[in-house]
Scaffold this active site. Structure first.
Site, mmCIF file in Angstrom:
data_model
loop_
_atom_site.group_PDB
_atom_site.id
_atom_site.type_symbol
_atom_site.label_atom_id
_atom_site.label_comp_id
_atom_site.label_asym_id
_atom_site.label_seq_id
_atom_site.Cartn_x
_atom_site.Cartn_y
_atom_site.Cartn_z
ATOM 1 N N GLU A 1 0.835 -1.206 0.000
ATOM 2 C CA GLU A 1 0.000 0.000 0.000
ATOM 3 C C GLU A 1 0.870 1.257 0.000
ATOM 4 O O GLU A 1 0.606 2.218 -0.736
ATOM 5 C CB GLU A 1 -0.904 -0.007 1.230
ATOM 6 N N ASP B 1 0.721 3.842 -3.070
ATOM 7 C CA ASP B 1 0.342 5.234 -2.841
ATOM 8 C C ASP B 1 1.284 6.179 -3.584
ATOM 9 O O ASP B 1 0.849 7.163 -4.191
ATOM 10 C CB ASP B 1 0.353 5.524 -1.343
ATOM 11 N N GLU C 1 -4.631 0.530 -3.455
ATOM 12 C CA GLU C 1 -3.254 1.038 -3.518
ATOM 13 C C GLU C 1 -2.252 -0.113 -3.435
ATOM 14 O O GLU C 1 -1.209 -0.080 -4.102
ATOM 15 C CB GLU C 1 -3.014 2.038 -2.388
ATOM 16 N N ASP D 1 -7.145 1.219 0.659
ATOM 17 C CA ASP D 1 -5.795 0.716 0.930
ATOM 18 C C ASP D 1 -5.484 -0.515 0.088
ATOM 19 O O ASP D 1 -4.356 -0.674 -0.410
ATOM 20 C CB ASP D 1 -5.644 0.365 2.416
#
Length: 246
Positions: free
Chosen positions: A57, A61, A133, A130
């Site tokens: 994640e 991101d 990502e 999440d």
């Protein structure tokens, strides 16, 4: 590299193949995709604290942010930095990402701990965002930046146009910070006032202080959600005050 068992059960492998087909992905190693769906609640309950998607994640991101910023920079040459930042913040917000994750049916593939499962974790915005990502991060490791970029752009383009058409709520924290800096030459100060509930079902209360005035506290199921809620109230109040004073 893999903190979870190296082999995949036939049923799980079939599920992952199903996901990547409908998502338009082609992983060389499905174990990465599997890890992207493992929430920390599952790894915590099984005493394997690294067998979750948090590192993926973190990586996803960054990939998402870079691709979004690059796309906006190249596509909207007439827009100033501040406006591009607002569009980006809304397009990659938890709300927007969770909606995209829902369209991809990510909730069907999540691996959650028992407590999180019982508390409705499959539908929680933060967990869905999440996981998306994490999928991006996993695809970047598996297939490289260009493949990940292509996937992200496919997800982002319609979202960005929705933002431009005002279909998404803006990132109120960013909007509030910009307004406060312009009006008071300072920044909002957020404070966690209270947190309650078990680890898998927490509720947080945040207040925000601006130029001596306190708004909130307001609650949310994540810290981000609570901060956004109180930022929205503060932003709308400040905008109303500005309108009245004119």
């Amino acid at each position: 590299m893999f903190p979870i068992k190296s082999g995949l059960e036939p049923k799980r492998k079939q599920e992952l193949l199903e996901f990547q087909k409908q998502a338009g992905l082609k992983f060389k190693d499905l174990r990465l995709l599997d890890l992207a769906f493992h929430h920390r609640s599952f790894s915590n309950e099984h005493n394997n604290f690294h067998a979750n998607n948090e590192r993926l994640e973190f990586l996803g991101d960054s990939v998402l942010g870079l691709v979004a910023a690059s796309y906006l920079y190249k596509s909207f040459e007439d827009r100033p930095e501040g406006e591009l930042a607002k569009i980006k913040a809304s397009a990659v917000s938890e709300d927007a990402l969770s909606k995209t994750a829902s369209k991809l049916n990510i909730s069907n593939y999540l691996v959650l701990g028992r407590g999180e499962e019982m508390s409705g974790g499959r539908e929680k915005k933060a967990i869905l965002a999440d996981a998306l990502e994490a999928v991006i991060g996993a695809y970047y490791i598996d297939s490289g930046f260009k493949a990940a970029q292509k996937f992200v752009l496919r997800l982002l383009e319609s979202t960005i146009h929705s933002v431009l058409e005002k279909k998404f709520i803006s990132d109120y924290k960013s909007l509030l910070q910009e307004l406060v800096q312009k009006k008071f030459k300072t920044v909002p100060k957020y404070e966690l006032k209270k947190a309650s509930g078990p680890d898998h079902d927490r509720t947080f209360w945040f207040s925000v202080s601006i130029n001596g005035k306190v708004y909130g506290p307001l609650s949310g199921k994540t810290k981000k959600e609570a901060e956004q809620s109180v930022a929205k109230v503060a932003y709308e109040n400040l905008c109303s005050e500005s309108t009245v004073s004119k």
